[in-house]
Design a protein around this motif. Structure first.
Motif, mmCIF file in Angstrom:
data_model
loop_
_atom_site.group_PDB
_atom_site.id
_atom_site.type_symbol
_atom_site.label_atom_id
_atom_site.label_comp_id
_atom_site.label_asym_id
_atom_site.label_seq_id
_atom_site.Cartn_x
_atom_site.Cartn_y
_atom_site.Cartn_z
ATOM 1 N N ILE A 106 41.886 -24.486 129.402
ATOM 2 C CA ILE A 106 41.392 -25.806 128.633
ATOM 3 C C ILE A 106 40.520 -25.316 127.482
ATOM 4 O O ILE A 106 40.797 -25.746 126.461
ATOM 5 N N ALA A 107 39.545 -24.402 127.583
ATOM 6 C CA ALA A 107 38.668 -23.908 126.645
ATOM 7 C C ALA A 107 39.508 -23.084 125.404
ATOM 8 O O ALA A 107 39.471 -23.344 124.266
ATOM 9 N N THR A 108 40.522 -22.438 126.008
ATOM 10 C CA THR A 108 41.466 -21.614 125.010
ATOM 11 C C THR A 108 42.144 -22.740 124.260
ATOM 12 O O THR A 108 42.223 -22.667 122.863
ATOM 13 N N GLU A 109 42.821 -23.855 124.666
ATOM 14 C CA GLU A 109 43.575 -24.746 123.958
ATOM 15 C C GLU A 109 42.546 -25.678 122.909
ATOM 16 O O GLU A 109 42.845 -25.841 121.766
ATOM 17 N N ALA A 110 41.301 -25.939 123.372
ATOM 18 C CA ALA A 110 40.538 -26.797 122.555
ATOM 19 C C ALA A 110 40.023 -25.694 121.377
ATOM 20 O O ALA A 110 39.819 -26.337 120.370
ATOM 21 N N ALA A 111 39.894 -24.314 121.823
ATOM 22 C CA ALA A 111 39.325 -23.632 120.645
ATOM 23 C C ALA A 111 40.405 -23.471 119.456
ATOM 24 O O ALA A 111 40.073 -22.906 118.406
ATOM 25 N N GLY A 112 41.599 -23.935 119.770
ATOM 26 C CA GLY A 112 42.552 -24.020 118.623
ATOM 27 C C GLY A 112 42.810 -25.054 117.955
ATOM 28 O O GLY A 112 43.845 -25.333 117.246
ATOM 29 N N ALA A 113 42.070 -26.095 118.380
ATOM 30 C CA ALA A 113 42.294 -27.502 117.999
ATOM 31 C C ALA A 113 41.972 -27.654 116.501
ATOM 32 O O ALA A 113 42.569 -28.584 115.607
ATOM 33 N N ARG A 114 40.920 -27.113 115.836
ATOM 34 C CA ARG A 114 40.570 -27.034 114.552
ATOM 35 C C ARG A 114 41.550 -26.415 113.607
ATOM 36 O O ARG A 114 41.332 -24.997 113.562
ATOM 37 N N ARG A 115 42.267 -26.915 112.800
ATOM 38 C CA ARG A 115 43.025 -26.104 111.778
ATOM 39 C C ARG A 115 42.766 -26.799 110.475
ATOM 40 O O ARG A 115 43.403 -27.906 110.201
ATOM 41 N N TRP A 116 42.231 -26.119 109.584
ATOM 42 C CA TRP A 116 41.947 -26.778 108.341
ATOM 43 C C TRP A 116 43.033 -26.435 107.562
ATOM 44 O O TRP A 116 43.583 -25.396 107.234
#
Length: 498
Positions: free
Chosen positions: A82-92
């Motif tokens: 879950i933390a790994t997927e969330a860490a990639g949520a922000r894509r500028w």
């Protein structure tokens, strides 16, 4: 929330290790087992493991977190996913609307995703709260409950919905000097169903219509909108950054935990005993004691079972290992160094029991192969490395030497190494040395200090090795019968083939 240490812990609880520790102890093999194919876990393991903790309480805190992880492997892996997927949520990304509205939407999209991941993290963690015993995982659950409760998440989601501006903007402003904009306020957008209290300002009822052909008015309105939305975008961006940093930190800490789980399962599957060591507070005096200690790198790479060593070295400051070549001396010193490093990383060790005093730093000096690119000769190169080591160590450090000064004669090596050893011992450094230098080792043994321990690589009468060490006076590394059998047994084989 801190899985790797209690609140307030930091760099003051981390010692300084030598730069060659990871290579000399062959830790890359262990990092590979911890990663199990995940490059991020490998990177975290290579960063965390060599940064030894020197605080007794922090080590025990992390040990409890690691023990919790190994007792709940599936749950910890799910949290890491879950933390790994969330860490990639922000894509500028650059949208078509490059103004304030575009900046706002670029923050709203990842914020929406991150709120969903918070809900997912809570729904995974909270029902399993009773499974955890460590303060670290209990603190994580408390952080999720206290800081990201249902009411908070629902309120954030309501404001995210409002900021979609499906019913247009509601902005008020004053006319500034020179016809400029002063004090713009973004109000809650108009919607018939909304009557609840909001973080937006109260909205008046005055409306001004702007003609489609009035370009000057349009520019004015867009400046007004831009100034208002830019402030909101900054707030949303800050909120997104805060939650994003939470997940990134959590991913790093969980990566270490999952790495420990992977290593634990691999060692246990291969039949090796592991235990949580007993750290003795720094300053309690040099000491170590272990039962069935093994080298993790060898356990993970050997095709056959690895022999273990059991040594009682309580009160020992200097340990000298001599004996037959290929008898397990280098393997022992690697197992000793790896255990000390793993203990001070808050991990388990590959042994049935292990205890040792905490050291402020761990330093290694191993023999290196010939290198044609060396600036100096072999002896000068080793003297430079030894100088760099002695310049960095502290009185409470641990030094591991493997065949130091093997590049020169035995007499010259003893004359160099003996005063260095004496100076380190006088300053309080704990030293473990594997050596083929009989004059050096026997000279130390002749002093009969109670804090010295001498071990020998065991060798049976027929010349075979047990790869275990025993307490005993220094022994030479050359054995005539070994040479005889190696030469003449081979000669007889060649003769029988003819």
């Amino acid at each position: 929330m801190n899985l790797l240490g209690p609140d307030g812990w930091g760099s003051s609880q981390v010692g300084e290790n030598g730069t060659t520790v990871a290579d000399d102890l062959e830790l890359s093999i262990m990092y590979g087992a911890m990663a199990s194919g995940d490059q991020f876990i490998r990177t975290v393991a290579a960063d965390v493991v060599p940064r030894s903790l020197n605080d007794f309480a922090v080590i025990e805190y992390r040990q409890r977190v690691v023990a919790d992880s190994c007792a709940n492997p599936a749950l910890v892996r799910e949290l890491y996913a879950i933390a790994t997927e969330a860490a990639g949520a922000r894509r500028w990304m650059v949208g078509r609307d490059r103004g304030a509205r575009g900046k706002l939407y670029l923050s709203l999209e990842p914020l929406t995703k991150l709120i969903g991941f918070l809900r997912q993290l809570r729904s995974t963690c909270e029902p399993s709260f009773s499974n955890f015993e460590s303060e670290g995982f209990s603190g994580l659950t408390k952080t999720l409950t206290d800081n990201f409760g249902d009411e908070y998440l629902a309120e954030v989601e309501r404001h995210i919905d409002i900021l979609q501006f499906e019913h247009g903007f509601a902005i008020s402003a004053e006319l500034g000097s020179g016809g400029g904009i002063a004090n713009p306020v973004l109000h809650e957008p108009p919607a018939p169903s909304r009557r609840r209290q909001s973080v937006f300002g109260a909205r008046g009822r005055r409306v001004v219509a702007v003609s489609d052909t009035d370009e000057s008015a349009k520019k004015f309105i867009w400046r007004l909108v831009g100034n208002s939305l830019d402030r909101v975008a900054d707030v949303v961006s800050h909120a997104t950054d805060t939650i994003d940093h939470f997940f990134r930190d959590l991913r790093t800490e969980l990566a270490f935990c999952v790495g420990c789980v992977n290593l634990f399962e691999r060692l246990r599957h291969d039949g090796y005993a592991v235990c949580y060591p007993k750290p003795l507070p720094q300053g309690s005096g040099p000491s170590f004691s272990f039962r069935s200690l093994r080298d993790p790198a060898l356990c993970l790479s050997a095709v056959s079972a690895v022999e273990a060593n059991s040594i009682d070295g309580r009160g020992t400051q200097l340990t000298v290992i001599t004996g037959a070549n290929s008898g397990g001396k280098s393997t022992f010193v690697r197992s000793f160094g790896a255990a000390q490093l793993m203990m001070q990383a808050g991990m388990f060790v590959v042994a049935e029991a292990y205890e040792a005093d905490i050291r402020s730093g761990i330093f290694t000096h191993f023999r290196v192969p010939d290198d044609s690119s060396m600036t100096y000769g072999r002896l000068n190169e080793e003297l430079v490395r030894m100088r760099d080591l002695t310049n960095r160590i502290q009185p409470t450090s641990l030094v591991l030497w493997n065949e130091p000064f093997s590049s020169t004669s035995e007499r010259e090596a003893a004359e160099i190494l003996t005063p260095i050893t004496e100076a380190l011992l006088d300053s309080g450094v704990k030293v473990v040395v594997v050596t083929h230098l009989y004059d050096y080792a026997s000279g130390l043994a002749d002093r009969r200090r109670p804090t010295d321990l001498f071990l020998r690589a065991n060798r049976l009468p027929d010349g075979s090795r047990t790869f275990q060490l025993e307490v005993g006076a220094p022994a030479t590394t050359s054995h005539a019968m070994d040479i005889y059998r190696r030469v003449f047994d081979r000669s007889s084989e060649l003769g029988s083939d003819q």
